[in-house]
Enzyme design. Structure first.
Site, PDB file in Angstrom:
ATOM      1  CD  GLU A 100       9.451 -57.979  11.242  1.00  0.00           C
ATOM      2  OE1 GLU A 100       9.269 -58.251  10.063  1.00  0.00           O
ATOM      3  OE2 GLU A 100       8.685 -57.274  11.903  1.00  0.00           O
ATOM      4  CB  CYS A 114      10.362 -51.688  18.570  1.00  0.00           C
ATOM      5  SG  CYS A 114       9.174 -52.980  18.879  1.00  0.00           S
ATOM      6  CB  CYS A 121       4.533 -64.894  21.350  1.00  0.00           C
ATOM      7  SG  CYS A 121       4.023 -64.446  23.025  1.00  0.00           S
ATOM      8  CB  CYS A 125      -2.789 -61.550  22.504  1.00  0.00           C
ATOM      9  SG  CYS A 125      -1.862 -61.666  24.047  1.00  0.00           S
ATOM     10  CB  CYS A 128      -0.867 -60.323  19.006  1.00  0.00           C
ATOM     11  SG  CYS A 128       0.917 -60.423  18.769  1.00  0.00           S
ATOM     12  N   GLY A 179       7.457 -61.748  21.051  1.00  0.00           N
ATOM     13  CA  GLY A 179       7.695 -62.521  22.263  1.00  0.00           C
ATOM     14  C   GLY A 179       7.285 -61.857  23.551  1.00  0.00           C
ATOM     15  CD  GLU A 180       5.262 -61.486  28.371  1.00  0.00           C
ATOM     16  OE1 GLU A 180       4.330 -60.910  27.817  1.00  0.00           O
ATOM     17  OE2 GLU A 180       5.998 -60.922  29.205  1.00  0.00           O
ATOM     18  CB  SER A 211       5.764 -54.231  26.378  1.00  0.00           C
ATOM     19  OG  SER A 211       4.382 -54.476  26.203  1.00  0.00           O
ATOM     20  CB  SER A 233      -0.241 -55.864  26.630  1.00  0.00           C
ATOM     21  OG  SER A 233       0.975 -55.551  25.988  1.00  0.00           O
ATOM     22  CG  LEU A 234      -5.374 -52.815  30.952  1.00  0.00           C
ATOM     23  CD1 LEU A 234      -4.900 -53.666  32.122  1.00  0.00           C
ATOM     24  CD2 LEU A 234      -5.777 -51.423  31.423  1.00  0.00           C
ATOM     25  CG  HIS A 235      -4.549 -54.882  24.855  1.00  0.00           C
ATOM     26  ND1 HIS A 235      -4.043 -53.679  24.408  1.00  0.00           N
ATOM     27  CD2 HIS A 235      -3.502 -55.763  24.770  1.00  0.00           C
ATOM     28  CE1 HIS A 235      -2.770 -53.839  24.055  1.00  0.00           C
ATOM     29  NE2 HIS A 235      -2.417 -55.083  24.275  1.00  0.00           N
ATOM     30  CG  ASN A 310      -0.612 -52.254  12.112  1.00  0.00           C
ATOM     31  OD1 ASN A 310      -1.135 -52.132  11.014  1.00  0.00           O
ATOM     32  ND2 ASN A 310       0.610 -51.843  12.368  1.00  0.00           N
ATOM     33  CB  CYS A 353       5.998 -51.576  18.018  1.00  0.00           C
ATOM     34  SG  CYS A 353       7.672 -51.527  18.498  1.00  0.00           S
TER      35      CYS A 353
HETATM   36  N1  SAH Z   1       4.483 -59.762  24.541  1.00  0.00           N
HETATM   37  C1  SAH Z   1       4.613 -58.439  25.038  1.00  0.00           C
HETATM   38  C2  SAH Z   1       5.454 -57.533  24.164  1.00  0.00           C
HETATM   39  C3  SAH Z   1       5.264 -57.623  22.682  1.00  0.00           C
HETATM   40  S1  SAH Z   1       3.737 -57.053  22.025  1.00  0.00           S
HETATM   41  C4  SAH Z   1       3.248 -57.832  25.282  1.00  0.00           C
HETATM   42  O1  SAH Z   1       2.264 -58.421  24.858  1.00  0.00           O
HETATM   43  O2  SAH Z   1       3.194 -56.788  25.915  1.00  0.00           O
HETATM   44  C5  SAH Z   1       3.919 -55.270  22.086  1.00  0.00           C
HETATM   45  C6  SAH Z   1       2.581 -54.510  22.062  1.00  0.00           C
HETATM   46  O3  SAH Z   1       1.966 -54.546  20.764  1.00  0.00           O
HETATM   47  C7  SAH Z   1       1.559 -55.093  23.022  1.00  0.00           C
HETATM   48  O4  SAH Z   1       0.877 -54.083  23.710  1.00  0.00           O
HETATM   49  C8  SAH Z   1       0.650 -55.815  22.090  1.00  0.00           C
HETATM   50  O5  SAH Z   1      -0.568 -56.053  22.707  1.00  0.00           O
HETATM   51  C9  SAH Z   1       0.592 -54.877  20.908  1.00  0.00           C
HETATM   52  N2  SAH Z   1       0.051 -55.490  19.684  1.00  0.00           N
HETATM   53  C10 SAH Z   1       0.133 -56.765  19.286  1.00  0.00           C
HETATM   54  N3  SAH Z   1      -0.491 -56.942  18.094  1.00  0.00           N
HETATM   55  C11 SAH Z   1      -0.971 -55.747  17.711  1.00  0.00           C
HETATM   56  C12 SAH Z   1      -1.712 -55.288  16.563  1.00  0.00           C
HETATM   57  N4  SAH Z   1      -2.047 -56.103  15.587  1.00  0.00           N
HETATM   58  N5  SAH Z   1      -2.019 -53.974  16.513  1.00  0.00           N
HETATM   59  C13 SAH Z   1      -1.656 -53.129  17.497  1.00  0.00           C
HETATM   60  N6  SAH Z   1      -0.964 -53.508  18.595  1.00  0.00           N
HETATM   61  C14 SAH Z   1      -0.626 -54.810  18.715  1.00  0.00           C
HETATM   62 FE1  SF4 Z   2       2.660 -62.630  22.659  1.00  0.00          FE
HETATM   63 FE2  SF4 Z   2       2.543 -60.012  23.278  1.00  0.00          FE
HETATM   64 FE3  SF4 Z   2       1.537 -60.953  20.951  1.00  0.00          FE
HETATM   65 FE4  SF4 Z   2       0.288 -61.507  23.240  1.00  0.00          FE
HETATM   66  S1  SF4 Z   2       0.577 -59.456  22.329  1.00  0.00           S
HETATM   67  S2  SF4 Z   2       0.723 -62.966  21.571  1.00  0.00           S
HETATM   68  S3  SF4 Z   2       2.009 -61.743  24.621  1.00  0.00           S
HETATM   69  S4  SF4 Z   2       3.682 -60.962  21.561  1.00  0.00           S
END
Ligand code: SAH
Ligand code: SF4
Length: 379
Positions: A100, A114, A121, A125, A128, A179-180, A211, A233-235, A310, A353
């Site tokens: 996408e 985006c 991936c 996480c 995600c 993806g990463e 990212s 992506s700290l979280h 989300n 995104c």
């Molecule tokens: N793999 C990379 C880039 C793709 S994810 C990474 O993890 O940074 C892009 C961003 O969306 C990241 O910050 C990820 O943590 C966030 N993300 C993933 N799933 C999400 C969700 N369900 N709701 C909100 N943000 C989310």
């Molecule tokens: Fe992969 Fe980024 Fe999703 Fe983590 S947040 S599973 S690194 S796409």
């Protein structure tokens, strides 16, 4: 017939590959450089979809190119346009292989695209949905570049004159799709070289953000090779919780991650690192965590992006309620970080995104999503 099937598309090719194409069609050595510049501009400045458009190139050359190549982009499985102007493209790269890309208006000077760097991936996480997808492969540089070409086609966003070059709909690119990106750095870097080339699509490297979940050993290479803007992506603000939410933290804990940020090439107050922080109800959203976040980032030129979670079917979390997000944001705000909440976009088409996933699951999800969002969105 077989010849038709074997035709390769020029869309997404590097300068070197286009050079080889011209060598392969017997362009005289002396003309190759000129022809390459012409071809490059047709493909990446004008977004040509037909060899007949290439009026400054000799007809026989155009005919030979057409015999062996196309200008086609990958097919779209689906295209959706949100009420707020967000557009989502589901791109078909092969049987059962889809990624996408999402266009978000109102970001940067005009809008951001985006894009994805992998199908699925390998990381898991917990919040995600992309991480739950079984199939994973790296995208080629061409597959990364054609995501932008598809969006420019759809938005009628190829410049029609040199003056027009300044007013593009897509001014920024973020690698926040599937993806990463740092697990596919070589192709991401090759794609960035094509996208930032001033004779073509010409999106400046300062407007391209990559990212990462925190692939520490690749972060320096990313900055040195691509000059990309960095997002992390700290979280979570402690290793225990981050190990759970972003499991790659077990390999590269917070201390190492933040150190790699401190030495990221080119980071400065003018070029800040974005820290993404997904708001998970009762998990990482306390005032104490907001204060700890501010403390952790001291000394790093940083922006903070609070992302409302989300939800997806079966997700083990829910989004923090709006009041909580605002209180968290206020603490971050007081520490000098401006407007840190990322407004949800394109929610009616399920296009946030970072939570992109395969189509079949998405259809079912969108129904449930509507109900949940109705319950949680701010009034
Ligand atoms: N793999 C990379 C880039 C793709 S994810 C990474 O993890 O940074 C892009 C961003 O969306 C990241 O910050 C990820 O943590 C966030 N993300 C993933 N799933 C999400 C969700 N369900 N709701 C909100 N943000 C989310
Ligand atoms: Fe992969 Fe980024 Fe999703 Fe983590 S947040 S599973 S690194 S796409």
């Amino acid at each position: 017939m077989t010849e038709m099937i074997n035709k390769t598309s020029l869309a997404g090719m590097s300068r070197e590959a286009l050079h080889d194409v011209l060598m392969g069609v017997d362009v005289p050595e002396k003309q190759v450089r000129m022809r390459l510049n012409q071809l490059w501009r047709w493909v990446y400045y004008s977004g040509a979809i037909d060899f007949a458009q290439m009026t400054d190139m000799a007809k026989p050359l155009r005919a030979t190119l057409e015999e062996r190549h196309t200008l086609s982009r990958p097919d779209l499985s689906e295209r959706q346009v949100s009420k707020d102007g967000t557009r989502k493209y589901l791109i078909k790269l092969g049987p059962g292989i889809e990624v996408e890309a999402v266009y978000i208006p109102g970001v940067g000077r005009s809008g951001a695209l985006c894009i994805s760097s992998q199908v699925g991936c390998t990381l898991n996480c917990t919040f995600c949905h992309t991480g739950t997808q079984a199939l994973v492969r790296n995208l080629t540089a061409a597959e990364i570049v054609t995501q932008i070409m598809i969006a420019r086609d759809d938005l009628d966003d190829w410049p029609k004159s040199p003056i027009d070059q300044e007013s593009r709909a897509i001014t920024n690119i973020v690698f926040m799709g599937m993806g990463e990106p740092l697990y596919n750095l070589e192709n991401v870097a090759a794609a960035m070289a094509i996208l930032s080339d001033g004779e073509g699509i010409a999106i400046s490297r300062r407007r391209i953000t990559v990212s990462t979940s925190g692939v520490v050993p690749k972060m320096h290479d990313l900055g040195a090779q691509t000059q990309a803007m960095l997002a992390i992506s700290l979280h979570a603000v402690n290793d225990e919780l981050r190990n759970e939410l972003v499991p790659i933290n077990k390999a590269y804990p917070l201390k190492d991650l933040l150190n790699a940020c401190r030495t990221y090439p080119g980071a400065s107050n003018a070029r800040r690192i974005t820290f993404e922080y997904v708001m998970l109800n009762g998990v990482n959203d306390s005032d104490a965590e907001a204060r700890e976040l501010v403390r952790l980032l001291k000394g790093i030129p940083a922006k903070i992006n609070l992302i409302p979670f989300n939800p997806w079917p079966g997700a083990p979390y829910e989004c923090s309620n709006w009041g909580r997000i605002e209180e968290f944001a206020q603490i971050v705000n007081k520490a000098g970080y401006a407007s840190p909440i990322r407004t949800p976009r394109g929610r009616d088409i399920d296009a946030a995104c970072g939570q992109l996933r395969s189509q079949s699951i998405k259809k079912r999800a969108s129904e449930r999503m509507k109900e949940r969002l109705a319950a949680q969105s701010p009034s």
